[in-house]
Motif scaffolding. Sequence first.
Motif, PDB file in Angstrom:
ATOM      1  N   ALA A  55     -26.627   1.213   0.599  1.00  0.00           N
ATOM      2  CA  ALA A  55     -25.591   0.206   0.828  1.00  0.00           C
ATOM      3  C   ALA A  55     -24.381   0.416  -0.076  1.00  0.00           C
ATOM      4  CB  ALA A  55     -26.165  -1.193   0.626  1.00  0.00           C
ATOM      5  N   ASP A  56     -24.613   0.812  -1.338  1.00  0.00           N
ATOM      6  CA  ASP A  56     -23.498   1.043  -2.253  1.00  0.00           C
ATOM      7  C   ASP A  56     -22.583   2.148  -1.740  1.00  0.00           C
ATOM      8  OD1 ASP A  56     -24.379  -0.911  -3.934  1.00  0.00           O
ATOM      9  OD2 ASP A  56     -25.005   0.414  -5.550  1.00  0.00           O
ATOM     10  N   ASP A  57     -23.189   3.256  -1.315  1.00  0.00           N
ATOM     11  CA  ASP A  57     -22.392   4.380  -0.829  1.00  0.00           C
ATOM     12  C   ASP A  57     -21.667   4.027   0.463  1.00  0.00           C
ATOM     13  OD1 ASP A  57     -23.204   5.918  -2.974  1.00  0.00           O
ATOM     14  OD2 ASP A  57     -24.814   6.914  -1.882  1.00  0.00           O
ATOM     15  N   ALA A  58     -22.358   3.295   1.339  1.00  0.00           N
ATOM     16  CA  ALA A  58     -21.732   2.899   2.599  1.00  0.00           C
ATOM     17  C   ALA A  58     -20.552   1.970   2.346  1.00  0.00           C
ATOM     18  CB  ALA A  58     -22.752   2.221   3.505  1.00  0.00           C
ATOM     19  N   TYR A  59     -20.730   1.042   1.400  1.00  0.00           N
ATOM     20  CA  TYR A  59     -19.642   0.126   1.062  1.00  0.00           C
ATOM     21  C   TYR A  59     -18.444   0.883   0.501  1.00  0.00           C
ATOM     22  CZ  TYR A  59     -16.817  -2.953  -1.781  1.00  0.00           C
ATOM     23  OH  TYR A  59     -15.745  -3.590  -2.354  1.00  0.00           O
ATOM     24  N   ALA A  60     -18.697   1.786  -0.455  1.00  0.00           N
ATOM     25  CA  ALA A  60     -17.600   2.533  -1.070  1.00  0.00           C
ATOM     26  C   ALA A  60     -16.848   3.354  -0.032  1.00  0.00           C
ATOM     27  CB  ALA A  60     -18.136   3.436  -2.179  1.00  0.00           C
ATOM     28  N   ARG A  62       0.813  -1.208   0.000  1.00  0.00           N
ATOM     29  CA  ARG A  62       0.000   0.000   0.000  1.00  0.00           C
ATOM     30  C   ARG A  62       0.854   1.270   0.000  1.00  0.00           C
ATOM     31  NH1 ARG A  62      -1.476   4.041   2.630  1.00  0.00           N
ATOM     32  NH2 ARG A  62      -0.250   3.488   4.467  1.00  0.00           N
ATOM     33  N   GLY A  63       1.989   1.231   0.677  1.00  0.00           N
ATOM     34  CA  GLY A  63       2.828   2.412   0.758  1.00  0.00           C
ATOM     35  C   GLY A  63       3.413   2.854  -0.571  1.00  0.00           C
ATOM     36  N   LEU A  64       3.401   1.960  -1.564  1.00  0.00           N
ATOM     37  CA  LEU A  64       3.932   2.294  -2.883  1.00  0.00           C
ATOM     38  C   LEU A  64       2.838   2.829  -3.811  1.00  0.00           C
ATOM     39  CD1 LEU A  64       6.147   0.475  -1.648  1.00  0.00           C
ATOM     40  CD2 LEU A  64       6.476  -0.506  -3.935  1.00  0.00           C
ATOM     41  N   LEU A  65       1.588   2.682  -3.394  1.00  0.00           N
ATOM     42  CA  LEU A  65       0.455   3.041  -4.252  1.00  0.00           C
ATOM     43  C   LEU A  65      -0.017   4.460  -3.934  1.00  0.00           C
ATOM     44  CD1 LEU A  65      -1.497  -0.336  -3.940  1.00  0.00           C
ATOM     45  CD2 LEU A  65       0.354   0.279  -5.530  1.00  0.00           C
ATOM     46  N   ASP A  66      -0.439   5.169  -4.960  1.00  0.00           N
ATOM     47  CA  ASP A  66      -0.818   6.575  -4.818  1.00  0.00           C
ATOM     48  C   ASP A  66      -2.332   6.720  -4.921  1.00  0.00           C
ATOM     49  OD1 ASP A  66      -1.009   9.317  -4.820  1.00  0.00           O
ATOM     50  OD2 ASP A  66       0.677   9.627  -6.183  1.00  0.00           O
ATOM     51  N   PHE A  67      -3.016   6.550  -3.782  1.00  0.00           N
ATOM     52  CA  PHE A  67      -4.473   6.636  -3.767  1.00  0.00           C
ATOM     53  C   PHE A  67      -4.960   8.054  -4.080  1.00  0.00           C
ATOM     54  CE2 PHE A  67      -5.149   2.823  -0.665  1.00  0.00           C
ATOM     55  CZ  PHE A  67      -4.718   1.962  -1.665  1.00  0.00           C
ATOM     56  N   ASP A  68      -4.218   9.059  -3.631  1.00  0.00           N
ATOM     57  CA  ASP A  68      -4.620  10.442  -3.923  1.00  0.00           C
ATOM     58  C   ASP A  68      -4.621  10.698  -5.426  1.00  0.00           C
ATOM     59  OD1 ASP A  68      -4.963  11.020  -1.252  1.00  0.00           O
ATOM     60  OD2 ASP A  68      -2.976  11.917  -1.006  1.00  0.00           O
ATOM     61  N   ALA A  70     -16.073  -5.467  -4.847  1.00  0.00           N
ATOM     62  CA  ALA A  70     -15.979  -6.351  -3.681  1.00  0.00           C
ATOM     63  C   ALA A  70     -14.592  -6.216  -3.073  1.00  0.00           C
ATOM     64  CB  ALA A  70     -16.249  -7.806  -4.056  1.00  0.00           C
ATOM     65  N   LEU A  71     -14.503  -6.557  -1.797  1.00  0.00           N
ATOM     66  CA  LEU A  71     -13.237  -6.459  -1.066  1.00  0.00           C
ATOM     67  C   LEU A  71     -13.053  -7.718  -0.227  1.00  0.00           C
ATOM     68  CD1 LEU A  71     -10.800  -4.765   0.075  1.00  0.00           C
ATOM     69  CD2 LEU A  71     -12.373  -4.014   1.868  1.00  0.00           C
ATOM     70  N   LEU A  72     -11.902  -8.344  -0.357  1.00  0.00           N
ATOM     71  CA  LEU A  72     -11.536  -9.458   0.509  1.00  0.00           C
ATOM     72  C   LEU A  72     -10.568  -8.914   1.552  1.00  0.00           C
ATOM     73  CD1 LEU A  72     -11.618 -12.430   1.248  1.00  0.00           C
ATOM     74  CD2 LEU A  72      -9.820 -12.842  -0.453  1.00  0.00           C
ATOM     75  N   THR A  73     -10.985  -8.913   2.813  1.00  0.00           N
ATOM     76  CA  THR A  73     -10.189  -8.304   3.872  1.00  0.00           C
ATOM     77  C   THR A  73      -9.029  -9.208   4.281  1.00  0.00           C
ATOM     78  OG1 THR A  73     -11.523  -9.256   5.660  1.00  0.00           O
ATOM     79  CG2 THR A  73     -12.253  -7.149   4.739  1.00  0.00           C
ATOM     80  N   ALA A  87     -11.958   3.604   3.186  1.00  0.00           N
ATOM     81  CA  ALA A  87     -11.294   3.940   4.451  1.00  0.00           C
ATOM     82  C   ALA A  87     -10.460   2.759   4.954  1.00  0.00           C
ATOM     83  CB  ALA A  87     -12.334   4.344   5.494  1.00  0.00           C
ATOM     84  N   TYR A  88     -10.984   1.539   4.772  1.00  0.00           N
ATOM     85  CA  TYR A  88     -10.243   0.337   5.181  1.00  0.00           C
ATOM     86  C   TYR A  88      -8.915   0.247   4.434  1.00  0.00           C
ATOM     87  CZ  TYR A  88      -9.150  -4.643   5.643  1.00  0.00           C
ATOM     88  OH  TYR A  88      -8.524  -5.841   5.877  1.00  0.00           O
ATOM     89  N   LEU A  89      -8.948   0.455   3.116  1.00  0.00           N
ATOM     90  CA  LEU A  89      -7.727   0.373   2.322  1.00  0.00           C
ATOM     91  C   LEU A  89      -6.767   1.503   2.682  1.00  0.00           C
ATOM     92  CD1 LEU A  89      -9.359  -0.512  -1.115  1.00  0.00           C
ATOM     93  CD2 LEU A  89      -8.010  -2.042   0.338  1.00  0.00           C
ATOM     94  N   ASP A  90      -7.305   2.686   2.918  1.00  0.00           N
ATOM     95  CA  ASP A  90      -6.457   3.822   3.292  1.00  0.00           C
ATOM     96  C   ASP A  90      -5.666   3.541   4.561  1.00  0.00           C
ATOM     97  OD1 ASP A  90      -7.129   5.484   1.178  1.00  0.00           O
ATOM     98  OD2 ASP A  90      -8.757   6.478   2.260  1.00  0.00           O
ATOM     99  N   ASN A  91      -6.252   2.779   5.477  1.00  0.00           N
ATOM    100  CA  ASN A  91      -5.668   2.604   6.801  1.00  0.00           C
ATOM    101  C   ASN A  91      -4.880   1.310   6.969  1.00  0.00           C
ATOM    102  OD1 ASN A  91      -6.588   5.037   8.225  1.00  0.00           O
ATOM    103  ND2 ASN A  91      -8.629   4.238   7.837  1.00  0.00           N
ATOM    104  N   LEU A  92      -4.708   0.555   5.897  1.00  0.00           N
ATOM    105  CA  LEU A  92      -3.876  -0.644   5.993  1.00  0.00           C
ATOM    106  C   LEU A  92      -2.412  -0.256   6.209  1.00  0.00           C
ATOM    107  CD1 LEU A  92      -5.371  -2.828   3.114  1.00  0.00           C
ATOM    108  CD2 LEU A  92      -5.533  -3.287   5.570  1.00  0.00           C
ATOM    109  N   ASP A  93      -1.654  -1.166   6.810  1.00  0.00           N
ATOM    110  CA  ASP A  93      -0.221  -0.924   6.980  1.00  0.00           C
ATOM    111  C   ASP A  93       0.443  -0.728   5.624  1.00  0.00           C
ATOM    112  OD1 ASP A  93      -0.503  -1.207   9.689  1.00  0.00           O
ATOM    113  OD2 ASP A  93       0.113  -3.319   9.719  1.00  0.00           O
ATOM    114  N   GLU A  94       1.505   0.057   5.589  1.00  0.00           N
ATOM    115  CA  GLU A  94       2.160   0.379   4.321  1.00  0.00           C
ATOM    116  C   GLU A  94       2.743  -0.842   3.629  1.00  0.00           C
ATOM    117  OE1 GLU A  94       4.873   3.590   4.333  1.00  0.00           O
ATOM    118  OE2 GLU A  94       3.310   5.094   4.682  1.00  0.00           O
ATOM    119  N   ASP A  95       3.072  -1.895   4.396  1.00  0.00           N
ATOM    120  CA  ASP A  95       3.652  -3.083   3.766  1.00  0.00           C
ATOM    121  C   ASP A  95       2.595  -4.125   3.408  1.00  0.00           C
ATOM    122  OD1 ASP A  95       3.000  -3.834   6.314  1.00  0.00           O
ATOM    123  OD2 ASP A  95       4.913  -4.790   6.777  1.00  0.00           O
TER     124      ASP A  95
END
Length: 237
Positions: A209-214, A64-70, A183-186, A219-227
């Motif tokens: 539900a669509d908006d809540a999921y997005a 994740r730390g290599l990816l540019d979400f912004d 879809a997201l696999l955690t 937010a889940y992906l944003d907050n994952l550890d950088e590695d």
Amino acid sequence: MTAAMAPFDYNLADDWNPAGAWDWWRIDAGRGYRFAVKPEHDGDPRLIHGDDDPEPLHCDGGPRGLLDFDAMRQQAVDRARAEWHTQQRDFQKLVADHPAAQPLTTFLARHEADPEGYPREQAVADHHAQPLIRAVNHQTAWERYPSLGIWVLGPNSDPISQLTREPRPDIEHAAAWAVTTYALLTTDGQWIDPDQLGPFAELRDGEDADDAYARQSSAYLDNLDEDCVIVRLLCHC
């Protein structure tokens, strides 16, 4: 990854797997949907590329730390804004070529004021009969107004309302879905999507539900550890 995806194989059981979500998958985000890479990490061997159609500064996965979400969100916003402007240019051409038309809501208001004297079916028919509406229902729309496409008109079709909409909702939607997908696999093995929100079941007032999921999956992906390695897959089901 194979082990993580295995529980969601439709073919896992002899008859039917109730948790099934795919019957084949591969690493492949597809052109235009790959992760943006931070420029300083271009060429990093930890980046994952799943096919032979490379895009500069994009990949199908990596830490994740290599990816540019912004950058992904900005690209999605820019693309949505450009698409809206292109559609508006074609719509103005359409309006110039045909008499003005009223949205479906105008005809439905007449129906609601006199349900028996002016049935809904007649309201829809009158809306569809307008030359401008007929134009977007004809195959020549592809040639003259390619950004509008061909409308297959149904009882709730309202091209006028759609084509005169404000761009803000489209832009916000593009930003919300720029990083996440359907879809997201955690990391703990939960398959999350708008139909099975699982731990993402928090809905704000007026949120579907669509908006809540997005919102929550982003937010889940944003907050994952950088590695933590994130990969986009093409799943068939």
